[in-house]
Structure formats: structure tokens, C-alpha cells
Scaffold this active site. Sequence first.
Site, short mmCIF file in Angstrom:
data_model
loop_
_atom_site.label_atom_id
_atom_site.label_comp_id
_atom_site.label_asym_id
_atom_site.label_seq_id
_atom_site.Cartn_x
_atom_site.Cartn_y
_atom_site.Cartn_z
N LYS A 1 0.82 -1.22 0.00
CA LYS A 1 0.00 0.00 0.00
C LYS A 1 0.86 1.28 0.00
CE LYS A 1 -1.79 1.00 4.01
NZ LYS A 1 -1.11 2.24 4.46
N THR A 2 1.84 1.33 0.91
CA THR A 2 2.68 2.53 1.01
C THR A 2 3.48 2.72 -0.27
OG1 THR A 2 2.83 2.20 3.40
CG2 THR A 2 4.44 3.68 2.42
N ASP B 1 -4.69 8.08 2.84
CA ASP B 1 -4.24 6.77 3.31
C ASP B 1 -5.24 6.24 4.36
OD1 ASP B 1 -2.63 4.55 3.70
OD2 ASP B 1 -1.18 5.59 4.98
N GLU B 2 -5.35 4.92 4.49
CA GLU B 2 -6.19 4.29 5.53
C GLU B 2 -7.62 4.85 5.51
OE1 GLU B 2 -4.97 1.77 6.87
OE2 GLU B 2 -2.89 2.02 7.50
N GLN C 1 -9.56 -4.15 7.35
CA GLN C 1 -8.75 -3.63 8.45
C GLN C 1 -9.38 -2.39 9.10
OE1 GLN C 1 -4.33 -3.91 7.91
NE2 GLN C 1 -4.85 -4.32 5.77
N ARG D 1 0.02 -9.20 10.80
CA ARG D 1 1.27 -8.49 11.15
C ARG D 1 2.46 -9.44 11.01
NH1 ARG D 1 -0.18 -4.65 9.47
NH2 ARG D 1 -2.03 -5.85 8.99
#
Length: 720
Positions: free
Chosen positions: A32-33, A218-219, A249, A601
Site C-alpha cells: 500500500k505505502t 491513506d487508511e 482492516q 502483522r
Amino acid sequence: MKILKSLNAAQQEAVEYTKGPQLIIAGAGSGKTKVLTHKIAYLIENGYEPSSILALTFTNKAANEMKDRIKKLVGKQASEILMGTFHSVFARILRENSEKLGYKANFSIYDRDDSVQLVSHVIEELNIPGDMFSPNSVQHRISNMKNHMVTVEDFRQNFMDTVADEKFADIYEHYDKRLFENNAMDFDDLLLKPLELFERYPKVASRYRGRTRYILVDEYQDTNRAQYNLIKMMTSSRIKVTVVGDDAQSIYAWRGADISNILDFEKDFPNAKIFKLEQNYRSTQNILRAANSVIANNKNQIQKNLWTEREEGDKVSVIRCSDEKDEAYQISKRIKQEVQKRKLSLSDIAILYRTNSQSRALEDALRREKIPYQIIGGVEFYRRKEVKDIIAYLRVLANPEDEESLLRIMNFPQRGIGNTSIEKMLAFSRRLNISFLTTMGRIFEVIEVKERIQKNVKQFKLLLDKYIDLKDKLSLYELTSALVDELGILQLYKESKNKDDMNRYYNVQELLNAIREFTRANKGATIDDFLAEVSLVSGVDQMDDKSNMVTLMTVHSAKGLEFPVVFVTGLEEDLFPINQRFDSDADIEEERRLFYVACTRAKDKLYLTYARSRYRFGEVAYQDRSRFIDEMDPETIVEERQTGVRSGRKRKAYYDGLYGEGDGQERRSYRVGSRVRHEIFGEGKIMAIDGSGDTAKITINFEDHGTKRLIAKFANLTII
């Protein structure tokens, strides 16, 4: 182009699309980043001015990481991008236009602790009985109202059912009035006030839209109603918008996040196009299959098929433990095994839990086994008392109208100015409608205050005036160092016989170091610049990822991070998932998403632990293991046996050595009528005590949770 070279086909397609509104569904570990940073670099390479790009994140850590990556792709011009958290970007806009809303540009930003303190003072001012509300619960409710954009007027019209609601509305109204008088905003105001600014002054909104050509968020699954409205207000037909997120998420409904923002993106932004990033680069096949098999049970989601080219890897280990002590012991043993087996650093390992209270047994075991660790989301550095005290001085120098900060430092260090004298000064201030600092300057008019105390107040006022005058003549570091030196704070802590004061000494030194580094990195930095920076720092922003330590944190704090080895603990019904009875399917679906975040994670190895019994709220709880373990594909997990200490005397002797008899709790004597504080239940009053010593059963009437019966040995109460 080199910017596109390292991207897979789906990532490249998402980066190159610039025709209209775009939703990128980025599964866990799907890069994503990378996609966000490469997209911004791609826009700059294709003619977009960096200053016309607005990128909004949820943590400073994410913003800084993205800036660094973009710099590597396009060079120094990356520094011209307007990038930061929602709160920091809109705080900047508010400072530029503060006078339009009746504020000065040097307004203070109150964190949660400051807000709770202000609520406490408001409750006292309104003469509301102390046993009617706890300041913590009121602050939480005010924050919840603001997150859902419910003003005091809205609340009075639509939510008034009881006498308690009427009192709450009075507190809410008075709290906002006090904030305004203190030239201060709380954390939630940093999102609400820009909306008010744009609605009242359309030309201001138009000016900011005119500077912007592309917005990236983002997010997006974590946005609340206010953030959603800000994004809508900042966009227009000529401004392109790209949002990135993962509905699987979305784990912040409790603080106002609205999953419908991402689920309904196509309705909200006509002609929107959806891109899915489904290749996971983080986890092994077994970890991914296990996580996917659980999240598949959620009905309310965007369908996606997360996959990986990584090896199958170890199966997910499920460990059944006797209790929380055994769980901590089993984890510490396996940490040592994993370090040896995989040649890892301790910083490659994380222990995740659902609630902060679970960390104590884990910390005890790690200390016993001499395994260094750091806790994220405990008492953060800038929330420690001695640090907040110095910050309060700086706030008063920057914003002399900040009454809460001034009250905090009236007797730090001790000046012999008692609460009664302060109350008389406050009454004088309210009567004449003047600031508290002005009242200090007119202290000799407050005839109810003794002459000796009047002199002390006058001396303190002269000290503040001196440094208010010096703030524009000295560098921030010189100013703070001189102030700390004149106050004698370091000397005070150094000479103290209280063992905790040495830690406070080092924390003040660390704050001075932080200020020195800040002034070196930001030439000409002012107090306002520094305070704006520290007021928006979160626990994750302060995470030390260079030291060789195991990381302990809640699952919420872990979102966005990754570790080769992850332990997810406390997997029992009523703990994870947190509730026994769910009000709606949405509640259990959020808990399932949280578990999915925890599992994803892990890169190479995932451990899941649960205990047959656990002390919770001072009583032994016997719960079934979490439904989430049973929802996992059985082909992906392996049930492990306990290792090391066996049952019986050997186990008891080990644990007595590990925790000390009595579970390591400080022994205290309680009395009927005493007021106490509990980590979970808040404040309450002791109504009855049965028995004596550690085995005594204490009946407590808690303000927000009713009557509870707790065992003294395990209750961990603080007498207040």
C-alpha cells in the site's frame, strides 16, 4: 519510467490511473505505502506541482516514511508536498485563519489528559455532585459526540432523555466555552473547526481548493464523519482524489470510524474506479490462508482474494496455557527459541494483546527471563507528568490565556499557593471576566488571599512575564534550558530521596534533548512550532525500531506494522472477541477484523495463545477459547503442548519466584467509605469488605459500571 519499474501489474495500473476518483483496495501486506508513494512521484513526473498535492495520513510515522520514499524517487521537490496527518494539516489551516473563528494563531491543542482535567474543573464549577459523573467518562462521551459531529445544540434537541443527559449537555456546553476562553482546541476540534471555517467562509474553502489539484488519503477505512466531510469539501470537479484502504482492516468504530465511507465510495464519488491489490508480500501461505479463512466469515465486506508467492512456511501454532502467568512463561520460552532458530533480533518479535491490562504478566515474565522489551501505547513520553509540566510552562509562554496549563504549574515546583487561594483567584477572574494571568497581576486586589501567598503569586507572575518577553529573543532550546534551570527542577529531582524522581530527572533531560534536536532540524523554530509537533505525537510515532527489544502493544497500535514473529495473546471468549454479548453483527465483525489485523502483522511465524483461566477485574474467569481460532482452516494450524515448567509443586515454585507471592501486587489496607480507582471500572466507593488481607472480598460501587465484588489480592486498586 523507473518509477513504474518495481511495481507489479496491479500496482502499476493503480499508479498510472489519473482520470477520476479512485479507490485502491490494498489488502494486508500488498504494498500500500509503495503504491501511494510511487503514485505521488508519478504525478510529479507527469506535471503536477508538488505543492498542489495534498496527502493525508493517520500517523506522523506514516507521513514521514512516505516523504522519505518520495524523496528517493523525485528528489528535494518532495518536501513541497502538503503531507501529514488529518489533524496536523488542518491545524495548520486553522492557525492561518484562526481570527475568523475568534481564536488567536497561538491557540493551544489539548490532548486527552488536558481535556479530562478541564472536564473535571467544569464539573466543579457547575457544582455537579462528584459521584454523578467521572471526568473520564464525560470526556469520552464529548469526544464521541464530536466524532459524530453532534454539537451541544444537536445534543439538546435530539439526545435529551434523562436528568443526567441535561447535566451532560451543561458540561459539554461549558467545556467548549472554557476551551474558547483559554484560546485552546481539543483534538476533535482540529477536524470540526475547519468544517465550521469552510462553511462560514466559502471563499477560504475556495482558496484552499484553488491550491490543490490532487488529494490522496491513506487508511480511508479509518475515516470518521468529520474527515469524510473535509475530504468532500476539499474536492471539486477539477480536483482528483485517490483513497487507499482495506475494509478488512477497519478497526476504529469505537472512536468514530465509519466503514461505510469505504464501502460506499462509488456512491459518494460518481464515475469512481476500483483497483484491488491482492498480492501479499509479507506473510507465508499458511499465515495468509489462516487469516483469510477467519475474515471470510464477515458478511459486510468488499470481496477480494489475497494471495502470496511466498513459501508455505510454518503452520500457525496454537498454545493452550493454564493461566496468564503460564501464558507469559510459554511466550518468553518461545522467544528465546525463535531468536536461536531463525537468527533473529529481539526487535523482530512482537507480542500483541486486546487490552493494555494484559501486559503486566508478560512484563513480569520477560524481566524474569532477562528479555529486553518496549511497550507501545503505555504512558507515552509526552504524557508523563514531569514532561507535561514543562510543556505546560511552554504553553503558557506561547498562549498566556491557557488557563488549564497555568493551573497545572501554579505549584510546580512548590510555591505554597493552596487550592483555596486558587479558587478565590478563579472566582475573582470569573467575576471581572479577565484571564487568570491578569488576575495574578492584580493579586493584591484579591483581598481574601493572604499577604504571604499574594507575594508568592506576584513572584511567579514576574517569572512568567520575564520568559514571555524572552521567548522571541532566545532560541527555543536556550529559552527552555534557562527556564528549567531557574525553576530548579533538575536539582529538585536529583536531590530527592524518592526513587522515581531519578527517572523524572532523566525524562526532563530527554525533553531538553528533544528540543535541542528539534531546533537543529528546524532553523528558527518557535515555541508554537514545537508545541504543534508534540501535541500530535502518538504512541506509535515514538516507537524505537532500532533498539534490540521485543515490542509489546495492543492490536490497535500494531496496525500498519510488521514483524517476522508475532504472538497474539489472550484468545478467549469475552477477551478477544472482547464482549460476551454483541449488540449487533457489526460488533463481532469489527472484532474479527481486529483479529485479522493481528494475524497479518506476522511475516514468518504466528503464535496464538489462550488460557484456561485468567484473573480479570479481580476475579478468576474461566472462558472458552476464542471462536476465531476455531474459524481458522484446520490445515493451517498446529496445536502445541506447553513446554518447560510442569504442573504441581515445580510449577508453583517457579511462578512464586517469577511473580512473588501474592501475584506481585502491593499489599494495601482498604476501608469502607474509601474512594478507589480501578484500571477498567474507573472510580468508585468501597461499600463493604468481607474477610481480611489478600483474600478479602471488596464490594465497590463504581460510578460508570455499577457494583462489583473484587478480591483484594488481584483488584489492583488505587486509593484516591
